[in-house]
Design a protein around this motif. Structure first.
Motif, PDB file in Angstrom:
ATOM      1  N   PRO A  40       0.787  -1.234   0.000  1.00 19.15           N
ATOM      2  CA  PRO A  40       0.000   0.000   0.000  1.00 19.15           C
ATOM      3  C   PRO A  40       0.817   1.280   0.000  1.00 19.15           C
ATOM      4  CG  PRO A  40      -0.129  -1.115   2.130  1.00 19.15           C
ATOM      5  CD  PRO A  40       0.536  -2.058   1.193  1.00 19.15           C
ATOM      6  N   PHE A  41       2.105   1.194   0.301  1.00 21.71           N
ATOM      7  CA  PHE A  41       2.946   2.389   0.311  1.00 21.71           C
ATOM      8  C   PHE A  41       3.538   2.694  -1.065  1.00 21.71           C
ATOM      9  CE2 PHE A  41       5.311  -1.319   1.723  1.00 21.71           C
ATOM     10  CZ  PHE A  41       6.419  -1.314   0.904  1.00 21.71           C
ATOM     11  N   LEU A  42       3.208   1.866  -2.074  1.00 23.56           N
ATOM     12  CA  LEU A  42       3.670   2.093  -3.434  1.00 23.56           C
ATOM     13  C   LEU A  42       2.481   2.326  -4.361  1.00 23.56           C
ATOM     14  CD1 LEU A  42       6.440  -0.652  -3.892  1.00 23.56           C
ATOM     15  CD2 LEU A  42       6.716   1.729  -3.175  1.00 23.56           C
ATOM     16  N   PRO A  43       2.684   3.034  -5.481  1.00 21.46           N
ATOM     17  CA  PRO A  43       1.586   3.235  -6.444  1.00 21.46           C
ATOM     18  C   PRO A  43       1.104   1.899  -7.011  1.00 21.46           C
ATOM     19  CG  PRO A  43       3.454   4.681  -6.931  1.00 21.46           C
ATOM     20  CD  PRO A  43       3.930   3.714  -5.896  1.00 21.46           C
ATOM     21  N   ASP A  44      -0.157   1.875  -7.412  1.00 19.05           N
ATOM     22  CA  ASP A  44      -0.723   0.648  -7.981  1.00 19.05           C
ATOM     23  C   ASP A  44       0.017   0.203  -9.237  1.00 19.05           C
ATOM     24  OD1 ASP A  44      -2.582   0.461  -5.993  1.00 19.05           O
ATOM     25  OD2 ASP A  44      -4.283   1.151  -7.189  1.00 19.05           O
ATOM     26  N   ASP A  45       0.543   1.168 -10.015  1.00 18.06           N
ATOM     27  CA  ASP A  45       1.194   0.800 -11.274  1.00 18.06           C
ATOM     28  C   ASP A  45       2.693   0.548 -11.120  1.00 18.06           C
ATOM     29  OD1 ASP A  45       2.007   3.400 -10.859  1.00 18.06           O
ATOM     30  OD2 ASP A  45       1.609   4.079 -12.909  1.00 18.06           O
ATOM     31  N   ALA A  46       3.187   0.539  -9.885  1.00 12.29           N
ATOM     32  CA  ALA A  46       4.577   0.136  -9.672  1.00 12.29           C
ATOM     33  C   ALA A  46       4.715  -1.347  -9.967  1.00 12.29           C
ATOM     34  CB  ALA A  46       4.992   0.428  -8.233  1.00 12.29           C
ATOM     35  N   VAL A  47       5.896  -1.753 -10.405  1.00 16.97           N
ATOM     36  CA  VAL A  47       6.176  -3.166 -10.628  1.00 16.97           C
ATOM     37  C   VAL A  47       6.972  -3.682  -9.437  1.00 16.97           C
ATOM     38  CG1 VAL A  47       7.518  -4.801 -12.014  1.00 16.97           C
ATOM     39  CG2 VAL A  47       5.997  -3.171 -13.120  1.00 16.97           C
ATOM     40  N   ILE A  48       6.426  -4.682  -8.781  1.00 17.70           N
ATOM     41  CA  ILE A  48       7.046  -5.259  -7.595  1.00 17.70           C
ATOM     42  C   ILE A  48       7.461  -6.692  -7.875  1.00 17.70           C
ATOM     43  CG2 ILE A  48       5.780  -3.757  -6.019  1.00 17.70           C
ATOM     44  CD1 ILE A  48       3.849  -6.073  -5.477  1.00 17.70           C
ATOM     45  N   GLU A  49       8.367  -7.206  -7.030  1.00 20.14           N
ATOM     46  CA  GLU A  49       8.819  -8.590  -7.181  1.00 20.14           C
ATOM     47  C   GLU A  49       8.392  -9.363  -5.942  1.00 20.14           C
ATOM     48  OE1 GLU A  49      12.651  -9.452  -9.147  1.00 20.14           O
ATOM     49  OE2 GLU A  49      13.135 -10.567  -7.314  1.00 20.14           O
ATOM     50  N   VAL A  50       7.362 -10.198  -6.105  1.00 18.54           N
ATOM     51  CA  VAL A  50       6.756 -10.920  -4.986  1.00 18.54           C
ATOM     52  C   VAL A  50       6.269 -12.284  -5.456  1.00 18.54           C
ATOM     53  CG1 VAL A  50       6.009  -8.851  -3.722  1.00 18.54           C
ATOM     54  CG2 VAL A  50       4.508  -9.862  -5.463  1.00 18.54           C
ATOM     55  N   GLN A  51       5.878 -13.106  -4.494  1.00 22.64           N
ATOM     56  CA  GLN A  51       5.195 -14.349  -4.818  1.00 22.64           C
ATOM     57  C   GLN A  51       3.825 -14.035  -5.424  1.00 22.64           C
ATOM     58  OE1 GLN A  51       6.017 -17.514  -4.683  1.00 22.64           O
ATOM     59  NE2 GLN A  51       7.714 -17.728  -3.230  1.00 22.64           N
ATOM     60  N   ALA A  52       3.473 -14.777  -6.458  1.00 22.12           N
ATOM     61  CA  ALA A  52       2.192 -14.563  -7.119  1.00 22.12           C
ATOM     62  C   ALA A  52       1.627 -15.896  -7.589  1.00 22.12           C
ATOM     63  CB  ALA A  52       2.356 -13.619  -8.318  1.00 22.12           C
ATOM     64  N   ALA A  53       0.301 -15.959  -7.649  1.00 26.00           N
ATOM     65  CA  ALA A  53      -0.355 -17.083  -8.309  1.00 26.00           C
ATOM     66  C   ALA A  53      -0.242 -16.861  -9.814  1.00 26.00           C
ATOM     67  CB  ALA A  53      -1.812 -17.160  -7.887  1.00 26.00           C
ATOM     68  N   VAL A  54       0.153 -17.899 -10.537  1.00 25.47           N
ATOM     69  CA  VAL A  54       0.398 -17.781 -11.980  1.00 25.47           C
ATOM     70  C   VAL A  54      -0.532 -18.711 -12.730  1.00 25.47           C
ATOM     71  CG1 VAL A  54       2.103 -18.065 -13.810  1.00 25.47           C
ATOM     72  CG2 VAL A  54       2.819 -17.201 -11.580  1.00 25.47           C
ATOM     73  N   GLY A  55      -1.205 -18.182 -13.752  1.00 24.12           N
ATOM     74  CA  GLY A  55      -2.092 -18.978 -14.577  1.00 24.12           C
ATOM     75  C   GLY A  55      -2.283 -18.332 -15.930  1.00 24.12           C
ATOM     76  N   PRO A  56      -3.103 -18.934 -16.795  1.00 24.48           N
ATOM     77  CA  PRO A  56      -3.301 -18.403 -18.152  1.00 24.48           C
ATOM     78  C   PRO A  56      -3.825 -16.973 -18.199  1.00 24.48           C
ATOM     79  CG  PRO A  56      -4.117 -20.650 -18.007  1.00 24.48           C
ATOM     80  CD  PRO A  56      -3.781 -20.234 -16.607  1.00 24.48           C
ATOM     81  N   LYS A  57      -4.472 -16.513 -17.116  1.00 20.52           N
ATOM     82  CA  LYS A  57      -4.959 -15.138 -17.090  1.00 20.52           C
ATOM     83  C   LYS A  57      -3.905 -14.154 -16.589  1.00 20.52           C
ATOM     84  CE  LYS A  57      -9.857 -16.296 -16.585  1.00 20.52           C
ATOM     85  NZ  LYS A  57     -11.092 -16.118 -15.766  1.00 20.52           N
ATOM     86  N   GLY A  58      -2.753 -14.663 -16.172  1.00 22.80           N
ATOM     87  CA  GLY A  58      -1.691 -13.782 -15.724  1.00 22.80           C
ATOM     88  C   GLY A  58      -1.235 -14.083 -14.311  1.00 22.80           C
ATOM     89  N   THR A  59      -0.808 -13.051 -13.618  1.00 21.01           N
ATOM     90  CA  THR A  59      -0.241 -13.200 -12.283  1.00 21.01           C
ATOM     91  C   THR A  59      -1.040 -12.387 -11.278  1.00 21.01           C
ATOM     92  OG1 THR A  59       1.295 -11.372 -12.669  1.00 21.01           O
ATOM     93  CG2 THR A  59       2.076 -13.589 -13.185  1.00 21.01           C
ATOM     94  N   THR A  60      -1.258 -12.963 -10.098  1.00 17.41           N
ATOM     95  CA  THR A  60      -1.964 -12.285  -9.015  1.00 17.41           C
ATOM     96  C   THR A  60      -1.102 -12.357  -7.767  1.00 17.41           C
ATOM     97  OG1 THR A  60      -4.104 -12.959  -9.935  1.00 17.41           O
ATOM     98  CG2 THR A  60      -4.065 -12.194  -7.633  1.00 17.41           C
ATOM     99  N   PRO A  61      -0.555 -11.215  -7.314  1.00 14.95           N
ATOM    100  CA  PRO A  61       0.314 -11.244  -6.133  1.00 14.95           C
ATOM    101  C   PRO A  61      -0.403 -11.805  -4.915  1.00 14.95           C
ATOM    102  CG  PRO A  61       0.526  -9.143  -7.270  1.00 14.95           C
ATOM    103  CD  PRO A  61      -0.637  -9.857  -7.894  1.00 14.95           C
ATOM    104  N   LEU A  62       0.310 -12.601  -4.126  1.00 17.05           N
ATOM    105  CA  LEU A  62      -0.228 -13.066  -2.857  1.00 17.05           C
ATOM    106  C   LEU A  62      -0.193 -11.919  -1.843  1.00 17.05           C
ATOM    107  CD1 LEU A  62       1.460 -16.590  -2.475  1.00 17.05           C
ATOM    108  CD2 LEU A  62      -0.663 -15.972  -3.640  1.00 17.05           C
ATOM    109  N   PRO A  63      -1.064 -11.951  -0.845  1.00 23.51           N
ATOM    110  CA  PRO A  63      -1.029 -10.903   0.185  1.00 23.51           C
ATOM    111  C   PRO A  63       0.339 -10.858   0.862  1.00 23.51           C
ATOM    112  CG  PRO A  63      -3.036 -12.205   0.367  1.00 23.51           C
ATOM    113  CD  PRO A  63      -2.163 -12.915  -0.619  1.00 23.51           C
ATOM    114  N   VAL A  64       0.789  -9.654   1.169  1.00 25.55           N
ATOM    115  CA  VAL A  64       2.089  -9.447   1.808  1.00 25.55           C
ATOM    116  C   VAL A  64       1.870  -8.783   3.160  1.00 25.55           C
ATOM    117  CG1 VAL A  64       4.322  -8.267   1.655  1.00 25.55           C
ATOM    118  CG2 VAL A  64       3.283  -9.251  -0.407  1.00 25.55           C
TER     119      VAL A  64
END
Length: 421
Positions: free
Chosen positions: A330-354
């Motif tokens: 939440p301390f970064l803009p929504d359009d920032a690119v972050i490096e985190v664990q994410a769920a990956v599938g054919p629709k793309g990537t969804t970051p896990l809660p941090v």
């Protein structure tokens, strides 16, 4: 399934080919196209790639081409591994910042900005041509600086995910130390590309037991030695930082070191000459041991895992990727690119809660995110003043006199790659 590697003449490529061959059940590639404008390198790498596939009994077809549009036509995924300006440009990135007393490195600081300015316009042009030829293709970006390049791709509306090998390297290292399978190790990995921290090491998945304190207690010396940081620093932080954090945590020490030894670029250039000589040997049908010293460890496993997940063929359910923040931090803009664990599938990537991030790390992430925003603006629109502001914002520069001197040097050394200069 068709995959295309842009920058396929890289000496890295046999590492990728070896992974495709070994992990063909995870990612059943039918056609692999290597694209590169350097015809001689492409012929050498392509020949070795075919021999690796043949030795390991992979039924897929490998082709090479200098024509980008031909190479990406019909591809399900396009992997980008470019180095605009080659090792000669990297050599400059690692040397002229030292003249101003700043770290010379190809992905962070002033050298990293130079690489971004050279690279972003080229990558965006490639991505546009991919979109015209095959709008459904995924773009997997290995090209550094991955965070800025991936942000440029996503901002332009491309189906893109960024990937780095730092996390998978830690996963493999921790698994060896713990005596478990890498698949059993889940990292609480957070940050920006080349600015990350392992805040937990969990066994069995995101909800598994956190054994980070055990790792630091029993193997702290070995981990610290690999990072070239004192063990007490890791104990005080309570995390394992990526080795790139040494540029921030021991900046002046690193600058002194870099001024007394050959650049990494010079070492790599010598390795590349030898690797290309080896690749030309028609008897060579596996990646040579020397390639491990070139860098990019486990890069092929990470690439296979991500491509398999995006293309619906499998892969790990959770992977460390570079993707849009979208409120994850939440301390970064929504359009920032972050490096985190994410769920990956054919629709793309969804970051896990941090979980909430300690201000010690969040503050540096926010600072570098602001720099990356200014760096991307400079890469897209050019101009000396934009370059100066990006340098002034970077925590490895931060003083106007340094920023002025670095701006002049950056432009002078990169003029041939900057359309506006």
């Amino acid at each position: 399934m068709k995959l295309t590697v842009v920058g396929g003449g890289s000496t890295y490529t046999p590492e990728l080919i070896d992974g495709f061959a070994r992990l063909r059940d995870t990612l059943p590639v039918e056609e692999l196209v290597l694209v590169d404008p350097a015809a001689e390198r492409l012929e050498l790498v392509g020949g070795l790639a075919r021999r690796i596939f043949a030795k390991q009994g992979h039924p897929g077809r490998i082709t090479t081409t200098q024509d980008l549009d031909t190479g990406v036509d019909g591809a399900d995924a396009v992997l980008l591994q470019l180095r605009v300006g080659g090792q000669a440009a990297r050599q400059q990135d690692e040397t002229w910042p030292l003249e101003c007393g700043c770290v010379g490195q190809e992905t962070t600081g002033a050298g990293g900005l130079a690489k971004a300015l050279r690279t972003v316009p080229v990558v965006l042009d490639i991505a546009e041509r991919v979109r015209r030829t095959n709008p459904d293709a995924w773009i997997i970006d290995f090209t550094n600086p991955v965070g800025i390049v991936t942000r440029a791709l996503l901002q332009a509306g491309h189906k893109a995910v960024g990937l780095c090998n730092v996390a998978i390297g830690f996963q493999r290292k921790f698994a060896r130390l713990l005596g478990v399978s890498p698949a059993d190790v889940h990292l609480d990995h957070v940050g920006l590309n080349h600015l990350t921290w392992e805040r937990g090491v969990r066994l069995g998945g995101p909800e598994g037991e956190d054994v980070l304190s055990k790792l630091l207690s029993e193997h702290g010396e070995a981990i610290a030695a690999d990072l070239r940081l004192p063990r007490p620093v890791l104990e005080r932080l309570g995390v394992v930082p990526s080795y790139y954090l040494r540029y921030f945590y021991a900046h002046d020490e690193v600058v002194r070191e870099l001024g007394t030894k050959p650049s990494r670029a010079a070492e790599v250039a010598a390795m590349e000459t030898e690797l290309l000589r080896m690749y030309g040997d028609p008897a060579l049908d596996e990646k040579p041991e020397l390639l491990a010293k070139r860098g990019g460890a486990y890069y092929s496993e990470a690439a296979v895992d991500l491509a398999a997940g995006l293309l619906g063929g499998g892969g790990s359910p959770y992977q460390v990727v570079n993707t849009l923040n979208r409120g994850t931090l939440p301390f970064l803009p929504d359009d920032a690119v972050i490096e985190v664990q994410a769920a990956v599938g054919p629709k793309g990537t969804t970051p896990l809660p941090v979980p909430a991030v300690d201000p010690l790390f969040a503050g540096l992430m926010a600072n570098v995110t602001a720099y990356e925003d200014l760096a991307l603006t400079a890469a897209l629109h050019g101009g000396r003043e934009r370059v100066f502001k990006a340098l002034l914002a970077h925590p490895l520069v931060g003083q106007y006199a340094y920023a002025e001197g670095l701006t002049d040097r950056l432009i002078a050394h990169n003029r041939e790659h900057l359309a506006w200069a």
